[in-house]
Design an enzyme around this catalytic site. Structure first.
Site, short mmCIF file in Angstrom:
data_model
loop_
_atom_site.label_atom_id
_atom_site.label_comp_id
_atom_site.label_asym_id
_atom_site.label_seq_id
_atom_site.Cartn_x
_atom_site.Cartn_y
_atom_site.Cartn_z
N ASP A 91 -0.23 5.02 0.80
CA ASP A 91 -0.55 6.02 1.82
C ASP A 91 -0.45 5.43 3.23
O ASP A 91 -0.99 4.36 3.51
CB ASP A 91 -1.95 6.58 1.60
CG ASP A 91 -2.07 7.32 0.28
OD1 ASP A 91 -1.04 7.81 -0.22
OD2 ASP A 91 -3.19 7.42 -0.24
N ASP A 123 0.87 -1.16 0.00
CA ASP A 123 0.00 0.00 0.00
C ASP A 123 0.92 1.22 0.00
O ASP A 123 2.09 1.12 0.38
CB ASP A 123 -0.88 -0.04 1.25
CG ASP A 123 -1.66 1.24 1.46
OD1 ASP A 123 -2.27 1.73 0.50
OD2 ASP A 123 -1.65 1.76 2.60
#
Length: 337
Positions: free
Chosen positions: A133, A131
């Protein structure tokens, strides 16, 4: 009105080639991105003191900053595009302010100590999907863009709902973008004035994975336009980015987002990982992230292991379901040969 994406590269371009999963795996080869990505990459830096750090829940799982005697550090980047950033005593130590302590409730998580099988899965992985963020970077990209465009508070509330899984991701994404409606010029200006901050230890982890012939992907519900500079600095080829695509009109006005991207909807990261495994012939893929959408990637045919990274945000419902919870990327580096 014509809808013209800034980046016309398909989500899956470049990953259709297969690799023999039986024979030795060759190191990941980096292809230079376009000049635009190169130009933005040098804008990524550690923004200390000018703006506040991402907020962490003030609970027993949040560590206070270190004493003043420990609050000086020099952060160095290997790329010549970066200059050193010095965090002096007059400013809080950014990395420490973002750490989530193992004290308190988080210490009770049995999965903070990996089982033998989890470590073996990481070591034998063909690829690791991150991922972006609050994992690869310290920021929530859409929240940064929203704040820059004057819609920060309302958008942050939708982000929290999306990351905890209380609303479908596609609903949260559409709602947030309808509040922001960012133009192309606003996106470019935001990247220039608020470049993403790479998480401590992330660059070292990527290097360690590559040295073990483990490929690295960025699988994000964020925007490709804002992720490309991060990928460039970490040496991750642009074809290894699976993310959402902002669309703009002929005059650069906001025109929506591409709903065909897998990460534009709930369950999309599982589909992205499934597609990566199919196209590349991978047998074992690991997903690392902090949110409910990352946890969703651990579905049949998807991620074989989900590692919750709680070094920026501690989302307890996600951490409780993870195969392994880490608070520092160094924890993963030390487990790799």
């Amino acid at each position: 009105m014509a809808q013209l994406p800034v980046d016309t590269t398909s989500s899956w371009s470049g990953i259709s080639g297969s690799r023999n999963s039986v024979g030795p795996r060759s190191p990941l080869r980096f292809k230079s991105p376009d000049a635009g990505a190169h130009g933005m990459a040098d804008l990524i830096c550690l923004r200390a003191g000018l703006r506040s750090s991402p907020s962490l829940p003030r609970s027993s799982s949040t560590r206070a900053p270190p004493p003043a005697s420990q609050s000086q550090v020099t952060v160095r980047f290997t790329s010549p595009l970066f200059c050193c950033a010095k965090l002096c005593k007059s400013r809080p130590l950014l990395a420490a302010a973002l750490e989530v302590s193992k004290d308190g409730s988080s210490a009770d998580l049995a999965n903070s100590l990996p089982c033998k099988g989890a470590v073996e899965t990481l070591r034998s992985a063909d690829a690791v999907c991150f991922d972006v963020d609050s994992t690869v970077i310290l920021d929530e990209g859409i929240d940064e863009l929203a704040d820059f465009c004057g819609a920060g508070k309302a958008v942050a509330e939708w982000t929290a709902k999306a990351m905890t899984g209380t609303v479908p991701f596609e609903e949260a994404l559409a709602a947030r973008l309808s509040l922001i409606k960012p133009s192309l010029s606003q996106v470019e200006e935001c990247l220039k004035k608020r470049p993403p901050r790479i998480s401590p230890g992330m660059a070292d982890l990527v290097k360690k994975l590559k040295s073990n012939n483990i490929d690295v992907f960025l699988v994000s519900g964020g925007f490709r336009q804002m992720i490309k500079p991060v990928a460039f600095e970490l040496g991750i080829p642009p074809e290894n980015i699976i993310a959402n695509q902002l669309l703009f009109g002929t005059s650069g006005e906001y025109a929506g987002f591409d709903p065909a991207e897998p990460t534009s909807r709930s369950g999309g990261k599982a589909k992205a990982v499934q597609q990566i495994k199919k196209d590349r012939g991978y047998k074992i893929v690991v997903m690392i992230g902090d949110g409910a959408t990352d946890l969703e990637a651990r579905q049949p045919g998807g991620a074989d292991l989900f590692i919750c990274y709680a070094g920026v945000q501690m989302r307890e419902p996600v951490a409780a379901e993870a195969d392994w919870v880490v608070f520092y990327f160094q924890e993963l580096i030390t487990k790799l040969p």
